[in-house]
Design a protein around this motif. Structure first.
Motif: not given
Length: 358
Positions: A193-198, A229-235, A256-263
């Protein structure tokens, strides 16, 4: 003479740009549009067109060593989400359109995608490598609500128990929760899931037609609750625009349960430099030069870097600061979490029942 608004609301790119492949053999003219602008009239209705295309293949091999996928599949070309920084904009030129407003307003769709997908994975030579939906443009962009091409492709993947990846920034993904849960039981699904900002203000500027931040955070929560399994992409991370949000964003998605964050660090390849520069002077004129200078600082003094190994993460002072902040955030908030490799054994056994004897 009335003054036209500087910023097109609801769009990322603020202008059409020429198609580089047509430079020598075609002359693109906007005489009528330019005349209307000088007269204070609105000639461009800013509408989206949907165009069916008929490709011969659907699954693409990804050759870049910087991208964490071997094969991708894109039900749509062009993307109405309108993310101004999107690297995929340049690919629209191969279809005869521009990378600016054309990318957001001329959406090509592949109705035959599910059939082409099944034909591909049924080949005797196919070994069940994970196929990632998107990779170029979002497989859950607005048109998907009507056409359901992505859902039909996921039905094929479930039928074959095939390893599946998804990259999206649209909460429409939850419509297909029934399929995702079944794939998760087989360890055949991972979602990015791509999330670049709050910040909703930042989201509306950068990604004008995407799901809200609230909805995307909900996606992370719901998927995690169903053991998907969900990874957040700060990209991408953009210096002085969202770079200060690394720690709070990683903290929030970990809760919230994300297993990883990539950027990735933003790079303005091809036509994107012109589009982004035009946009930022209209959207954030007081900060434009500072942001552009810091982006260039991450890429050896230019807005783009095409070198494998450095183009996605950048180099120099700002890039190092981003890298170290992300590492700190993951140590603090995601010390135990890890995405597991997807399981291809179910697919291989289904495709070749004889393997069960060995």
């Amino acid at each position: 003479m009335s003054k036209l608004p500087e910023h097109k609301k609801g769009r990322g790119a603020q202008k059409r740009v020429h198609n580089r492949f047509f430079e020598l053999s075609h002359e693109l003219r906007d005489d009528f549009l330019n005349y209307c602008e000088t007269e204070g009239e609105l000639a461009d209705k800013n509408q989206t067109r949907h165009i069916e295309v008929f490709p011969k293949t659907f699954v693409n091999k990804v050759n870049s060593p910087d991208v964490g996928m071997g094969f991708s599949a894109n039900p749509y070309q062009g993307c109405e989400h309108g993310c101004v920084y999107c690297y995929a904009r340049n690919s629209h030129e191969y279809w005869g359109y521009g990378a600016g407003l054309d990318f957001e307003r001329n959406i090509l769709y592949k109705t035959s995608a599910p059939q082409l997908l099944e034909k591909h994975i049924a080949k005797k030579s196919w070994e069940g490598h994970p196929i990632v939906f998107s990779g170029n443009t979002d497989c859950y962009q607005p048109l998907e609500r009507k056409l359901e091409i992505t859902r039909k492709c996921l039905e094929v993947m479930l039928k074959w128990k095939h390893p599946t990846g998804i990259i999206t920034k649209n909460s429409l993904l939850l419509r297909d929760l029934d399929i995702l849960k079944e794939l998760a039981k087989l360890n055949c699904i991972s979602v990015n899931i791509s999330i670049t900002s709050l910040s909703e203000k930042t989201r509306r500027l950068l990604e004008p037609r995407t799901a809200s931040i609230k909805q995307r955070l909900k996606v992370v929560k719901v998927l995690s609750e169903h053991n998907i399994p969900v990874r957040v992409m700060m990209a991408p991370i953009i210096p002085s625009l969202n770079s200060h949000e690394i720690l709070p964003l990683v903290k929030k998605v970990s809760e919230l349960g994300a297993k990883d964050v990539a950027y990735t660090v933003v790079r303005l390849n091809g036509q994107i430099a012109e589009i982004f520069t035009d946009w930022i002077h209209k959207a954030l004129p007081d900060r434009a030069e500072r942001i552009l200078n810091q982006i260039a600082h991450c890429h050896g003094g230019t807005l783009n870097d095409s070198r494998f190994g450095t183009r996605m993460r950048g180099e120099g002072e700002f890039a190092l600061q981003i890298k170290e902040t992300m590492a700190l955030a993951k140590r603090k908030y995601l010390p135990q979490e890890k995405m597991q490799p997807l399981d291809a054994s179910h697919f291989l056994q289904l495709k070749n029942p004889q393997t069960r004897l060995f």
